[in-house]
Design a protein around this motif. Structure first.
Motif, PDB file in Angstrom:
ATOM      1  N   VAL A 191     -17.780 -75.677  53.700  1.00 47.27           N
ATOM      2  CA  VAL A 191     -17.284 -77.059  53.676  1.00 47.27           C
ATOM      3  C   VAL A 191     -15.899 -77.135  54.303  1.00 47.27           C
ATOM      4  CG1 VAL A 191     -16.469 -78.912  52.168  1.00 47.27           C
ATOM      5  CG2 VAL A 191     -18.660 -77.810  51.704  1.00 47.27           C
ATOM      6  N   VAL A 192     -15.023 -76.182  53.936  1.00 50.53           N
ATOM      7  CA  VAL A 192     -13.669 -76.143  54.505  1.00 50.53           C
ATOM      8  C   VAL A 192     -13.735 -75.951  56.020  1.00 50.53           C
ATOM      9  CG1 VAL A 192     -11.526 -74.817  54.602  1.00 50.53           C
ATOM     10  CG2 VAL A 192     -12.558 -75.335  52.396  1.00 50.53           C
ATOM     11  N   TYR A 193     -14.632 -75.074  56.476  1.00 48.30           N
ATOM     12  CA  TYR A 193     -14.764 -74.836  57.917  1.00 48.30           C
ATOM     13  C   TYR A 193     -15.220 -76.106  58.632  1.00 48.30           C
ATOM     14  CZ  TYR A 193     -16.174 -72.841  62.359  1.00 48.30           C
ATOM     15  OH  TYR A 193     -16.301 -72.577  63.702  1.00 48.30           O
ATOM     16  N   CYS A 194     -16.199 -76.806  58.057  1.00 47.01           N
ATOM     17  CA  CYS A 194     -16.709 -78.032  58.691  1.00 47.01           C
ATOM     18  C   CYS A 194     -15.624 -79.104  58.774  1.00 47.01           C
ATOM     19  CB  CYS A 194     -17.904 -78.562  57.902  1.00 47.01           C
ATOM     20  SG  CYS A 194     -19.386 -77.540  58.045  1.00 47.01           S
ATOM     21  N   ILE A 195     -14.789 -79.193  57.751  1.00 45.83           N
ATOM     22  CA  ILE A 195     -13.726 -80.207  57.723  1.00 45.83           C
ATOM     23  C   ILE A 195     -12.675 -79.923  58.786  1.00 45.83           C
ATOM     24  CG2 ILE A 195     -11.810 -81.141  56.366  1.00 45.83           C
ATOM     25  CD1 ILE A 195     -13.558 -80.757  53.872  1.00 45.83           C
ATOM     26  N   TYR A 196     -12.197 -78.675  58.830  1.00 49.37           N
ATOM     27  CA  TYR A 196     -11.063 -78.350  59.706  1.00 49.37           C
ATOM     28  C   TYR A 196     -11.469 -77.950  61.116  1.00 49.37           C
ATOM     29  CZ  TYR A 196      -7.955 -78.734  55.717  1.00 49.37           C
ATOM     30  OH  TYR A 196      -7.248 -79.222  54.654  1.00 49.37           O
ATOM     31  N   SER A 197     -12.760 -77.712  61.351  1.00 46.59           N
ATOM     32  CA  SER A 197     -13.196 -77.415  62.722  1.00 46.59           C
ATOM     33  C   SER A 197     -13.131 -78.671  63.589  1.00 46.59           C
ATOM     34  CB  SER A 197     -14.624 -76.871  62.722  1.00 46.59           C
ATOM     35  OG  SER A 197     -15.523 -77.834  62.203  1.00 46.59           O
ATOM     36  N   LYS A 198     -13.059 -79.840  62.945  1.00 47.98           N
ATOM     37  CA  LYS A 198     -12.969 -81.110  63.671  1.00 47.98           C
ATOM     38  C   LYS A 198     -11.529 -81.515  63.960  1.00 47.98           C
ATOM     39  CE  LYS A 198     -17.232 -82.793  61.533  1.00 47.98           C
ATOM     40  NZ  LYS A 198     -17.839 -83.841  60.672  1.00 47.98           N
ATOM     41  N   CYS A 199     -10.583 -80.766  63.367  1.00 44.95           N
ATOM     42  CA  CYS A 199      -9.165 -81.090  63.583  1.00 44.95           C
ATOM     43  C   CYS A 199      -8.697 -80.455  64.882  1.00 44.95           C
ATOM     44  CB  CYS A 199      -8.307 -80.574  62.419  1.00 44.95           C
ATOM     45  SG  CYS A 199      -8.681 -81.395  60.860  1.00 44.95           S
ATOM     46  N   LYS A 200      -8.364 -81.281  65.845  1.00 46.28           N
ATOM     47  CA  LYS A 200      -7.883 -80.782  67.132  1.00 46.28           C
ATOM     48  C   LYS A 200      -6.577 -81.469  67.477  1.00 46.28           C
ATOM     49  CE  LYS A 200     -12.481 -79.743  68.976  1.00 46.28           C
ATOM     50  NZ  LYS A 200     -13.431 -79.990  70.075  1.00 46.28           N
ATOM     51  N   GLU A 201      -5.482 -80.771  67.212  1.00 44.44           N
ATOM     52  CA  GLU A 201      -4.166 -81.314  67.520  1.00 44.44           C
ATOM     53  C   GLU A 201      -3.731 -80.887  68.904  1.00 44.44           C
ATOM     54  OE1 GLU A 201      -1.509 -80.075  64.529  1.00 44.44           O
ATOM     55  OE2 GLU A 201      -2.436 -81.243  62.931  1.00 44.44           O
ATOM     56  N   ALA A 202      -3.006 -81.740  69.594  1.00 41.85           N
ATOM     57  CA  ALA A 202      -2.512 -81.403  70.933  1.00 41.85           C
ATOM     58  C   ALA A 202      -1.518 -80.268  70.837  1.00 41.85           C
ATOM     59  CB  ALA A 202      -1.834 -82.616  71.557  1.00 41.85           C
ATOM     60  N   PRO A 203      -1.718 -79.179  71.586  1.00 46.72           N
ATOM     61  CA  PRO A 203      -0.807 -78.047  71.511  1.00 46.72           C
ATOM     62  C   PRO A 203       0.596 -78.415  71.952  1.00 46.72           C
ATOM     63  CG  PRO A 203      -2.331 -77.801  73.361  1.00 46.72           C
ATOM     64  CD  PRO A 203      -2.786 -78.979  72.585  1.00 46.72           C
ATOM     65  N   LYS A 204       1.545 -78.120  71.102  1.00 46.05           N
ATOM     66  CA  LYS A 204       2.931 -78.476  71.375  1.00 46.05           C
ATOM     67  C   LYS A 204       3.511 -77.696  72.543  1.00 46.05           C
ATOM     68  CE  LYS A 204       3.891 -79.852  66.616  1.00 46.05           C
ATOM     69  NZ  LYS A 204       4.746 -79.603  65.429  1.00 46.05           N
ATOM     70  N   VAL A 205       3.008 -76.503  72.753  1.00 48.08           N
ATOM     71  CA  VAL A 205       3.545 -75.654  73.826  1.00 48.08           C
ATOM     72  C   VAL A 205       3.317 -76.294  75.183  1.00 48.08           C
ATOM     73  CG1 VAL A 205       3.341 -73.415  74.951  1.00 48.08           C
ATOM     74  CG2 VAL A 205       3.214 -73.569  72.463  1.00 48.08           C
ATOM     75  N   LEU A 206       2.079 -76.815  75.383  1.00 48.13           N
ATOM     76  CA  LEU A 206       1.765 -77.451  76.657  1.00 48.13           C
ATOM     77  C   LEU A 206       2.603 -78.713  76.860  1.00 48.13           C
ATOM     78  CD1 LEU A 206      -2.133 -77.142  76.746  1.00 48.13           C
ATOM     79  CD2 LEU A 206      -0.436 -75.753  77.953  1.00 48.13           C
ATOM     80  N   HIS A 207       2.825 -79.423  75.781  1.00 51.19           N
ATOM     81  CA  HIS A 207       3.639 -80.635  75.869  1.00 51.19           C
ATOM     82  C   HIS A 207       5.060 -80.297  76.321  1.00 51.19           C
ATOM     83  CE1 HIS A 207       5.122 -84.626  74.945  1.00 51.19           C
ATOM     84  NE2 HIS A 207       6.099 -84.075  74.217  1.00 51.19           N
TER      85      HIS A 207
END
Length: 229
Positions: A191-207
């Motif tokens: 359940v934890v994997y399914c919840i957080y596998s959808k979290c995609k934050e923009a990488p700060k390094v590239l920014h």
């Protein structure tokens, strides 16, 4: 067998990168302890005859798998982690050795011997099934599933569900009970994997890199609206 073989993908990455990165060795050390204990539990010296031959056989193969994984981890781990892993592995080997000694030479009643070894096996099995929660905690903290061994969690659920049925049908509480708990823990991890596998934050390094490139663009190449042509 699939549960014990699941980390092969993880250690393929470790070998390829020559680094253990943020992976934890705790699940493999606890799995080794569980395999050792249930290998001994399945022997006729503890069980009645070869009634638990299946348990003894698969647990013995598990010992081989987990020993290999721990050896690879130690080889590629930094010095600090190597000491920690060696200390934990030595501790579980010492506990297993004491278990074999006490059950072989100090406990002469067969039923009590089975209860004694089974109780230790119960604790070790619950610890093994719960050990991926270490990775789950890291997933919740970082909001990233990169270092969560999802196949280990998946096969933890499937394996514990199957062995729970085996223990219930065989009326063996030392097999059924820990695998019942393992099924619940496996569901929680998935359940934890399914919840957080959808979290995609923009990488700060590239920014940051993009911002640096913008600053390097000469003013002459910028149009009147302030856009980079």
């Amino acid at each position: 067998m699939l549960l014990y073989a699941a980390p092969i993908l993880t250690f393929k990455r470790v070998i390829k990168k020559a680094s253990v990165e943020e992976y934890s060795c705790i699940p493999y050390i606890l799995a080794l302890f569980s395999c050792l204990t249930y290998s001994w539990y399945g022997f006729p010296a503890v069980s009645y005859g070869w009634e638990n031959l299946t348990v003894c056989t698969i647990s013995s193969l598990g010992v081989l798998f987990e020993s290999t994984f721990i050896s690879i981890y130690v080889w590629f781990a930094p010095r600090g982690k190597k000491k920690q892993v060696m200390l934990m592995a030595s501790l579980i080997l010492a506990v297993f050795g004491m278990t074999v000694f006490f059950s072989s030479f100090l406990i002469h009643n067969h039923h009590i011997r089975k209860v004694f070894v089974g109780s230790i096996g119960l604790v070790s099995s619950i610890s093994m099934y719960g050990s991926p929660l270490v990775a789950t905690k890291q997933v919740i903290r970082t909001k990233s599933v990169e270092f969560m061994p999802v196949y280990l969690s998946l096969f933890t659920f499937l394996t514990s569900l199957t062995w729970m049925a085996y223990g219930v049908l065989g009326r063996d509480p030392f097999i059924a009970a820990p695998n019942c708990i393992g099924s619940i823990m496996g569901i929680l991890q998935l359940v934890v994997y399914c919840i957080y596998s959808k979290c995609k934050e923009a990488p700060k390094v590239l920014h940051d890199i993009d911002q640096a490139n913008v600053k390097k663009v000469p003013k002459s190449q910028v149009d009147t609206k302030g856009h980079n042509p």
